[in-house]
Write an enzyme that holds these catalytic residues in place. Structure first.
Site: not given
Ligand SMILES: NC(=O)c1ccc[n+]([C@@H]2O[C@H](COP(=O)([O-])OP(=O)(O)OC[C@H]3O[C@@H](n4cnc5c(N)ncnc54)[C@H](O)[C@@H]3O)[C@@H](O)[C@H]2O)c1
Length: 248
Positions: A130, A143
Site C-alpha cells: 500500500s 496496518y
C-alpha cells in the site's frame, strides 16, 4: 498481452476487491488460479466463474500454516483488513490479528511456496502492500506497521530468490474502490470529525495529485505484468499506484 498459460497462481483474498481483479486478469491470461479466502462461498463463486479452484482458509490462523507446502508459480499476498483507531484505543488483539494476517501469513505462504519455485527455477511473489507501506497515516498503526514489514519481507525474498529465478515485488496503491475502503468511511468520519460524505475528498484524496480512487483492475494489470515473463529483472521493487501521493 501477457501469457500465463501453464502457470499456477495462488491469490489470497481472491474473493473480493483487488484480489478478485487479479484472479480474473490471471485467469484471462491462461493461468490456473487458486482463490484463497476466508469467505469460502465467495471464493467458490469466483472460482466457478473463471474455471479456478477455491481454497477456504483463515490466514489469520498462522499456527495452521506453519507446516504448509504450497504449489504455486505465482503467489499474490493480498488478503487484508483495515482497522481505524488511535493507538491508545487500539485493541491489542486486533493489532496482533492484523500482523498475523498481513505479515506473518505472507511469510508462511512464501516459505511454503519457495521450495517448489526453486525446483522449477521460476517464481513470482507479488505482495499487495500500500502507499501505507511507504507512508504513515494517523489511526492506522497496525496496518502501517504490517505493510512496512511486508516491504522488508518482500526485499529479503527478492535477495534470496534471485539466484533461483524467483522475483518478489510490492504494489503500493493509494485508495482503491473496494469494500475495504467503504468499510472505513464511518470510522474516518468520526475520528476526523467530518461528515461521511466528505471522507473521500478530504481524507483519502488530499495527498493525491490525481483526484480519484484507483480501480481494482488497474492494480490487477500491474500484477499481471509482474507475474509474466517480461518482469524477470524487476525484483525487490515497490511500484506505487497512488495518483502521486508519495511524490510529496
Ligand atoms: N482498498 C484500498 O484502498 C487498498 C489500498 C492499498 C492496499 N490495499 C490492500 O489490498 C489488499 C486487498 O484489499 P481490498 O481493498 O481488495 O479488500 P477487500 O475487503 O475487498 O478484500 C479482502 C479479501 O481478503 C479476505 N480476507 C480477510 N480476512 C481474511 C483471512 N483471515 N483469511 C483469508 N482471507 C481473508 C476477505 O474475505 C476479502 O475477500 C489488502 O492487503 C489491502 O491492504 C487496499
Amino acid at each position: 498481452m501477457t501469457d500465463l498459460t501453464g502457470r499456477r497462481a495462488v491469490v489470497t483474498g481472491g474473493a473480493s476487491g483487488i484480489g478478485e481483479a487479479c484472479v480474473r486478469a490471471f485467469a484471462a491470461a491462461g493461468a490456473q488460479v487458486v482463490i484463497a479466502d476466508l469467505n469460502g462461498e465467495a471464493a467458490q463463486r469466483v472460482a466457478d466463474e473463471v474455471g479456478g479452484e477455491a481454497w477456504q482458509v483463515d490466514l489469520g490462523d498462522t499456527a495452521a500454516l506453519a507446516t504448509l507446502s504450497l504449489e504455486a508459480d505465482i503467489l499474490v499476498n493480498n488478503a487484508g483488513i483495515q482497522h481505524v483507531r488511535p493507538i491508545e484505543e487500539f485493541e491489542p488483539e486486533r493489532f496482533a490479528l492484523i500482523l498475523r494476517l498481513m505479515l506473518e501469513s505472507p511469510f508462511l505462504l512464501i516459505r511454503a511456496a519457495l521450495p517448489g519455485m526453486y525446483e522449477r527455477g521460476f517464481g513470482r511473489v507479488i505482495n499487495v502492500s500500500s502507499v501505507h507501506g511507504l507512508r504513515a497515516s494517523p489511526f492506522k498503526s497496525a496496518y502501517v506497521a504490517a505493510k512496512h514489514g511486508l516491504e522488508g519481507l518482500s526485499k529479503v525474498t527478492a535477495l534470496e530468490g534471485g539466484p533461483h529465478g524467483v522475483t518478489s515485488n510490492c504494489i503500493n496503491p493509494g485508495y482503491v474502490r473496494t469494500p475495504l475502503v467503504e468499510k472505513q468511511i464511518a470510522d474516518q468520519a468520526r475520528l476526523h470529525e467530518i461528515p461521511e460524505s466528505e471522507v473521500v475528498a478530504k481524507i483519502m484524496l488530499t495527498e493525491s495529485a490525481v483526484k480519484r480512487l484507483v480501480e481494482p483492475a488497474e492494480v490487477a494489470s500491474l500484477a499481471l505484468w509482474l507475474a509474466g515473463p517480461d518482469s524477470g529483472m524487476v525484483t525487490g521493487a515497490s511500484y506505487t499506484m497512488d495518483g502521486g501521493w508519495s511524490a510529496r
